[in-house]
Design a protein around this motif. Structure first.
Motif, PDB file in Angstrom:
ATOM      1  N   ARG A 173      28.265  46.881  32.233  1.00 17.05           N
ATOM      2  CA  ARG A 173      28.622  45.885  33.243  1.00 17.05           C
ATOM      3  C   ARG A 173      28.120  44.538  32.749  1.00 17.05           C
ATOM      4  O   ARG A 173      27.039  44.454  32.153  1.00 17.05           O
ATOM      5  CB  ARG A 173      28.043  46.221  34.616  1.00 17.05           C
ATOM      6  CG  ARG A 173      26.529  46.110  34.714  1.00 17.05           C
ATOM      7  CD  ARG A 173      26.025  46.582  36.074  1.00 17.05           C
ATOM      8  NE  ARG A 173      24.591  46.353  36.211  1.00 17.05           N
ATOM      9  CZ  ARG A 173      24.058  45.335  36.881  1.00 17.05           C
ATOM     10  NH1 ARG A 173      24.844  44.454  37.490  1.00 17.05           N
ATOM     11  NH2 ARG A 173      22.751  45.189  36.963  1.00 17.05           N
ATOM     12  N   ASN A 194      26.864  41.501  33.944  1.00 16.42           N
ATOM     13  CA  ASN A 194      26.321  40.761  35.076  1.00 16.42           C
ATOM     14  C   ASN A 194      25.828  39.374  34.679  1.00 16.42           C
ATOM     15  O   ASN A 194      25.442  39.122  33.536  1.00 16.42           O
ATOM     16  CB  ASN A 194      25.173  41.547  35.711  1.00 16.42           C
ATOM     17  CG  ASN A 194      24.045  41.848  34.724  1.00 16.42           C
ATOM     18  OD1 ASN A 194      24.284  42.255  33.595  1.00 16.42           O
ATOM     19  ND2 ASN A 194      22.817  41.629  35.152  1.00 16.42           N
ATOM     20  N   HIS A 248      35.110  48.498  37.265  1.00 14.94           N
ATOM     21  CA  HIS A 248      34.316  47.772  38.256  1.00 14.94           C
ATOM     22  C   HIS A 248      35.207  47.044  39.267  1.00 14.94           C
ATOM     23  O   HIS A 248      35.021  45.848  39.529  1.00 14.94           O
ATOM     24  CB  HIS A 248      33.378  46.785  37.554  1.00 14.94           C
ATOM     25  CG  HIS A 248      32.393  47.429  36.620  1.00 14.94           C
ATOM     26  ND1 HIS A 248      31.419  48.304  37.056  1.00 14.94           N
ATOM     27  CD2 HIS A 248      32.255  47.361  35.269  1.00 14.94           C
ATOM     28  CE1 HIS A 248      30.718  48.729  36.019  1.00 14.94           C
ATOM     29  NE2 HIS A 248      31.197  48.172  34.928  1.00 14.94           N
ATOM     30  N   ASP A 249      36.180  47.755  39.765  1.00 19.42           N
ATOM     31  CA  ASP A 249      37.038  47.230  40.829  1.00 19.42           C
ATOM     32  C   ASP A 249      37.711  45.921  40.439  1.00 19.42           C
ATOM     33  O   ASP A 249      37.818  44.992  41.239  1.00 19.42           O
ATOM     34  CB  ASP A 249      36.211  47.037  42.116  1.00 19.42           C
ATOM     35  CG  ASP A 249      37.068  46.873  43.359  1.00 19.42           C
ATOM     36  OD1 ASP A 249      38.201  47.387  43.377  1.00 19.42           O
ATOM     37  OD2 ASP A 249      36.605  46.201  44.308  1.00 19.42           O
ATOM     38  N   LYS A 283      36.704  43.694  38.198  1.00 20.65           N
ATOM     39  CA  LYS A 283      35.797  42.631  37.750  1.00 20.65           C
ATOM     40  C   LYS A 283      34.986  43.122  36.556  1.00 20.65           C
ATOM     41  O   LYS A 283      34.890  44.326  36.306  1.00 20.65           O
ATOM     42  CB  LYS A 283      34.867  42.201  38.892  1.00 20.65           C
ATOM     43  CG  LYS A 283      35.594  41.698  40.138  1.00 20.65           C
ATOM     44  CD  LYS A 283      34.631  41.268  41.216  1.00 20.65           C
ATOM     45  CE  LYS A 283      33.895  42.448  41.833  1.00 20.65           C
ATOM     46  NZ  LYS A 283      34.798  43.309  42.628  1.00 20.65           N
ATOM     47  N   ASN A 287      31.787  42.620  36.361  1.00 20.91           N
ATOM     48  CA  ASN A 287      30.454  42.928  36.859  1.00 20.91           C
ATOM     49  C   ASN A 287      30.567  43.671  38.176  1.00 20.91           C
ATOM     50  O   ASN A 287      31.527  43.514  38.921  1.00 20.91           O
ATOM     51  CB  ASN A 287      29.642  41.641  37.054  1.00 20.91           C
ATOM     52  CG  ASN A 287      28.256  41.929  37.615  1.00 20.91           C
ATOM     53  OD1 ASN A 287      27.649  42.943  37.291  1.00 20.91           O
ATOM     54  ND2 ASN A 287      27.762  41.058  38.466  1.00 20.91           N
ATOM     55  N   ASP A 288      29.547  44.478  38.452  1.00 22.64           N
ATOM     56  CA  ASP A 288      29.466  45.187  39.719  1.00 22.64           C
ATOM     57  C   ASP A 288      27.994  45.229  40.103  1.00 22.64           C
ATOM     58  O   ASP A 288      27.170  45.746  39.352  1.00 22.64           O
ATOM     59  CB  ASP A 288      30.027  46.604  39.570  1.00 22.64           C
ATOM     60  CG  ASP A 288      30.059  47.365  40.894  1.00 22.64           C
ATOM     61  OD1 ASP A 288      29.542  46.837  41.900  1.00 22.64           O
ATOM     62  OD2 ASP A 288      30.593  48.486  40.923  1.00 22.64           O
ATOM     63  N   SER A 289      27.649  44.678  41.251  1.00 24.39           N
ATOM     64  CA  SER A 289      26.249  44.618  41.670  1.00 24.39           C
ATOM     65  C   SER A 289      25.898  45.678  42.705  1.00 24.39           C
ATOM     66  O   SER A 289      24.779  45.691  43.220  1.00 24.39           O
ATOM     67  CB  SER A 289      25.930  43.225  42.246  1.00 24.39           C
ATOM     68  OG  SER A 289      26.125  42.226  41.258  1.00 24.39           O
ATOM     69  N   ARG A 290      26.804  46.570  43.012  1.00 23.49           N
ATOM     70  CA  ARG A 290      26.570  47.580  44.036  1.00 23.49           C
ATOM     71  C   ARG A 290      25.664  48.690  43.501  1.00 23.49           C
ATOM     72  O   ARG A 290      25.971  49.306  42.486  1.00 23.49           O
ATOM     73  CB  ARG A 290      27.894  48.181  44.507  1.00 23.49           C
ATOM     74  CG  ARG A 290      28.837  47.202  45.195  1.00 23.49           C
ATOM     75  CD  ARG A 290      30.188  47.857  45.428  1.00 23.49           C
ATOM     76  NE  ARG A 290      30.829  48.205  44.154  1.00 23.49           N
ATOM     77  CZ  ARG A 290      31.917  48.978  44.065  1.00 23.49           C
ATOM     78  NH1 ARG A 290      32.467  49.479  45.159  1.00 23.49           N
ATOM     79  NH2 ARG A 290      32.445  49.248  42.877  1.00 23.49           N
ATOM     80  N   SER A 347      26.916  52.420  42.067  1.00 22.45           N
ATOM     81  CA  SER A 347      28.128  52.388  41.244  1.00 22.45           C
ATOM     82  C   SER A 347      28.047  51.383  40.110  1.00 22.45           C
ATOM     83  O   SER A 347      28.803  51.477  39.154  1.00 22.45           O
ATOM     84  CB  SER A 347      29.348  52.066  42.113  1.00 22.45           C
ATOM     85  OG  SER A 347      29.253  50.758  42.647  1.00 22.45           O
ATOM     86  N   ARG A 348      27.120  50.425  40.187  1.00 23.90           N
ATOM     87  CA  ARG A 348      27.094  49.337  39.206  1.00 23.90           C
ATOM     88  C   ARG A 348      26.861  49.827  37.780  1.00 23.90           C
ATOM     89  O   ARG A 348      27.393  49.265  36.826  1.00 23.90           O
ATOM     90  CB  ARG A 348      26.018  48.308  39.581  1.00 23.90           C
ATOM     91  CG  ARG A 348      24.611  48.878  39.639  1.00 23.90           C
ATOM     92  CD  ARG A 348      23.572  47.835  39.970  1.00 23.90           C
ATOM     93  NE  ARG A 348      22.234  48.402  39.867  1.00 23.90           N
ATOM     94  CZ  ARG A 348      21.158  47.690  39.603  1.00 23.90           C
ATOM     95  NH1 ARG A 348      21.253  46.397  39.385  1.00 23.90           N
ATOM     96  NH2 ARG A 348      19.976  48.268  39.539  1.00 23.90           N
ATOM     97  N   GLY A 391      30.052  52.904  37.228  1.00 23.39           N
ATOM     98  CA  GLY A 391      31.453  52.530  37.321  1.00 23.39           C
ATOM     99  C   GLY A 391      32.231  53.460  38.236  1.00 23.39           C
ATOM    100  O   GLY A 391      31.740  54.496  38.682  1.00 23.39           O
TER     101      GLY A 391
END
Length: 357
Positions: free
Chosen positions: A266, A268, A298-299, A301, A303-306, A309-310, A313
């Motif tokens: 990811r 970020n 990552h939906d 994007k 980056n994914d900050s969740r 799942s971050r 994936g």
């Protein structure tokens, strides 16, 4: 890799803007042209070592999905230059760029062993695994000279507190003597990071790290000595190293690793810009495809900050990676497990010596 602007030996190819700074520094085209004509390099390629003096050395980790509760980082910044490294963003808090500054301005904490000792002496400290290092590599090149990691390991041994180590540098074998003493007491677990079996890929992704063969040899040497090793096959980057997952798992298992972990890359913070720039220069033919595949994890994007799942994936591409992970564990790690480290020895060594009464 035909782009002439790609600089070998470094990960990040530029310094991105530090989000905490008001002023922006950029290199103008006329300056770059002047450098070209005069035969000068527009930027220095040397590494600078900078001492810093924090009041504490162990950080409590509150993120629920990183697998550690406490982290100790003798160094900030990392000369290994791994292009995907999430720790790059931390350099902005020190006033530097997450780009080339991260791998060229290395901050070191010379009081790290003393600060660790003070913590372990506190009545309030209850033994728990402290990880070297959760942020930057504790065995990066500067450690060869300063030996702060080795000194910290000796403190862990003195006070009988468990320690985990994360590294991708074979320099860890220098400290085999201390590691053997810690392991005899059930106080150490090693995590060796290995991202690719292809040396050409390793040189691009992680330009100043130990070679693939040296890392596999480190896993083998530690494992034969009875020291538990977990392999970190991370990050998995779809389109770059995802096709290697099964062969990576087999290789680390064959060399003695007791388990393995993985993350899906990811990008970020500032890493998205740094990685995208690098990708277009280092792998121009693959750039669009790789970025698309990462986004699909990552939906849409980079980056994914969740939490949850971050680092793993989601979506079809990530699910395919997860299926390969499960297959690899069933095929190459059946019956293997990573031991839990002991926490029952420290209390009797609160002052560094065994209390008899």
């Amino acid at each position: 890799m035909s782009n002439s602007s790609y600089q070998k030996g470094r990960g990040a190819q530029l310094n991105v803007h530090n989000r905490f700074l008001k002023d922006i520094h950029e290199q103008r085209d006329d300056f770059l042209e002047f450098c070209r004509i005069s035969g000068e390099e527009p930027t220095k390629n040397t590494t600078e070592r900078i001492p810093i003096f924090p009041k504490s050395i162990v950080n409590k980790v509150t993120s629920p999905d990183v697998g550690m509760h406490y982290s100790l980082n003798p160094y900030q910044g990392c000369e290994h230059g791994c292009i995907y490294c999430y720790a790059r963003n931390a350099h902005e808090f020190w006033g530097y760029s997450a780009g080339r500054d991260f791998e060229q301005k290395i901050l070191f904490k010379k009081d790290a062993p003393l600060l660790l000792e003070k913590l372990l002496q506190k009545k309030s400290w209850k033994a728990e695994t402290i990880v070297l290092s959760g942020n930057t590599d504790c065995y990066q090149p500067i450690e060869r000279d300063l030996k702060l990691t080795r000194a910290c390991l000796q403190v862990f041994l003195k006070y009988r507190d468990p320690v985990g180590i994360i590294t991708k540098n074979a320099l860890i074998l220098r400290d085999l003597d201390v590691l053997l003493e810690l392991n005899a007491l059930g106080l150490v677990g090693i995590n060796i990071s290995i991202t690719s079996l292809e040396e050409s890929t390793r040189r691009l992704l992680e330009p100043r790290t130990a070679s693939v063969q040296k890392r596999l040899k480190a896993i083998e040497t530690l494992s034969k000595a009875g020291i538990p090793v977990n392999a970190m096959l991370a990050p998995i980057i779809p389109g770059i190293n995802s096709h290697e997952l099964l062969t990576l798992a087999k290789a680390v298992s064959d060399h003695g690793a007791r388990s393995f972990g993985f993350t899906v890359v990811r990008l970020n913070g500032a890493i998205g810009e740094i990685f995208t720039d690098w990708l277009h220069k280092a792998m121009p033919d693959k750039a669009a495809k790789v970025l698309s595949l990462i986004a699909q994890c990552h939906d849409g994007k980079l980056n994914d900050s969740r939490f949850g799942s971050r680092m793993k994936g989601d979506g079809a591409v990530a699910e395919q990676i997860h299926q390969m992970v499960q297959l690899a564990k069933a095929k190459y790690f059946k019956g293997k497990s990573f031991p839990k480290l002991r926490t029952d020895l420290h209390e009797a060594y609160k002052d560094g010596q065994l209390k008899l009464f």
